[in-house]
Scaffold this motif. Structure first.
Motif, PDB file in Angstrom:
ATOM      1  N   LEU A  61      24.342   3.547 -34.977  1.00 48.81           N
ATOM      2  CA  LEU A  61      25.422   2.645 -34.569  1.00 48.81           C
ATOM      3  C   LEU A  61      26.465   3.381 -33.719  1.00 48.81           C
ATOM      4  N   HIS A 242      22.463  -7.526 -36.490  1.00 55.61           N
ATOM      5  CA  HIS A 242      21.613  -6.894 -35.488  1.00 55.61           C
ATOM      6  C   HIS A 242      20.930  -7.940 -34.614  1.00 55.61           C
ATOM      7  N   TYR A 288      29.387  -5.749 -36.009  1.00 55.92           N
ATOM      8  CA  TYR A 288      28.957  -4.761 -36.997  1.00 55.92           C
ATOM      9  C   TYR A 288      30.045  -4.444 -38.018  1.00 55.92           C
TER      10      TYR A 288
END
Length: 327
Positions: A61, A242, A288
């Motif tokens: 990430l 995602h 995220y």
């Protein structure tokens, strides 16, 4: 066209040049750029500071955040500088460099998103082997492969189009040097290169997209068989984040690069480019962080620590002032 430009310079017409209120567009883009820069920088800082985020998923990430920061910075600052200065020219070498950087980062993101899907597949479907399959060495190799693969492919797709002769106007109907916009100005047959581009798109876009879909199909089937409702919700939250990123990013890229340049208008290219190079890097850290309890927890932890330090400093300053007055 500016008087001082050479014969090899290009002219960037900007973002939607026929739009009646360009300043409004620039203001929106500037806001999105600031949000993207702040969001990705904060996410990188949290991953670096918090030991709980020193895991393979967050390492990948962090690589995504680095790519997004560079990705949006490869196009937006030049566009803003052109708007405020009134100078729209860009040299041949600067145009080639911008195209190479843009393609490198875009292709690296395709590879990285695929590797992130693999990471989630291993975490959900093979948890007992996760530490072996996603060791620090393997994660580093993944990151290197994403960057190297993107750079090598980008080199081919920069050198090839930039060598096509251009007849007539050198005005690029775009806000940065993008491959379809360059091809549209060429005065020779580009059908052979269009086929090369199509094959490359299959390798770097369609195949990764199908691999990601396959990974998440297996993940969803595995999650549905979980007995723990908490574990099921956590897995679904992470995976849905995602998939949101993948849908935004791959959707526009497949539309632009899997069809011939003549099959879509410059306006459609610009809409796709804005979604891929500006909107997606802005949304990635928000998606995220807001859907991830560990990231939210780390953010609260350091925000709380900052507030505590501020209060302590204020209290000490008050005590010192009080003592000074009493003396």
């Amino acid at each position: 066209m500016e008087k001082n430009e050479t014969s090899t310079d290009f002219v960037l017409l900007g973002l939607f040049p026929r739009f009646r209120h360009p300043s409004l567009l620039v203001l929106i883009i500037l806001l999105l750029y600031t949000t993207a820069f702040a969001g990705n920088s904060t996410l990188l800082l949290l991953i670096w500071l918090d030991p709980r985020l020193h895991a393979p998923m967050y390492f990948l990430l962090s690589q995504l955040s680095v790519i997004d920061l560079a990705y949006i910075s490869s196009t937006v600052p030049k566009m803003l500088a052109n708007h405020f200065s009134g100078k729209r020219s860009i040299s041949f070498l600067a145009c080639a460099a911008q195209m190479f950087a843009f393609l490198t980062l875009g292709l690296a993101e395709c590879i990285l998103l695929t590797l992130m899907a693999y990471d989630r597949y291993v975490a959900v479907c093979n948890p007992l082997r996760y530490t072996v399959l996603m060791s620090p060495k393997v994660c580093l190799q993944m990151a290197v492969s994403a960057w190297a693969g993107g750079a090598l492919a980008a080199l081919v797709h920069t050198v090839y189009p930039m060598h096509f002769p251009i007849c007539g106007s050198r005005e690029i109907d775009h806000y940065f040097c993008e491959m379809p916009a360059i091809l549209r100005m060429s005065c020779v047959d580009t059908s052979v290169y269009e086929m090369v581009k199509f094959v490359s798109t299959i390798v770097f876009l369609l195949v990764p997209f199908l691999l990601i879909l396959a990974s998440y199909t297996v993940i969803f089937l595995t999650v549905l068989r979980m007995n723990s409702q908490k574990g099921r919700n956590k897995a679904l939250a992470t995976c849905s984040s995602h998939l949101t990123v993948v849908s935004l990013y791959f959707g526009q890229a497949i539309f632009i690069y899997m069809t011939p340049s003549s099959a879509h208008t410059p306006e459609q290219d610009q809409i796709g480019a804005v979604l891929g190079t500006i909107v997606t890097p802005t949304l990635n850290p928000l998606i995220y962080s807001l859907r991830n309890k560990e990231v939210v927890g780390a953010l609260r932890k350091y925000l709380g620590r900052g507030c505590s330090c501020s209060q302590e400093c204020s209290s000490l300053n008050f005590q010192r002032s009080h003592r000074h007055l009493m003396s």
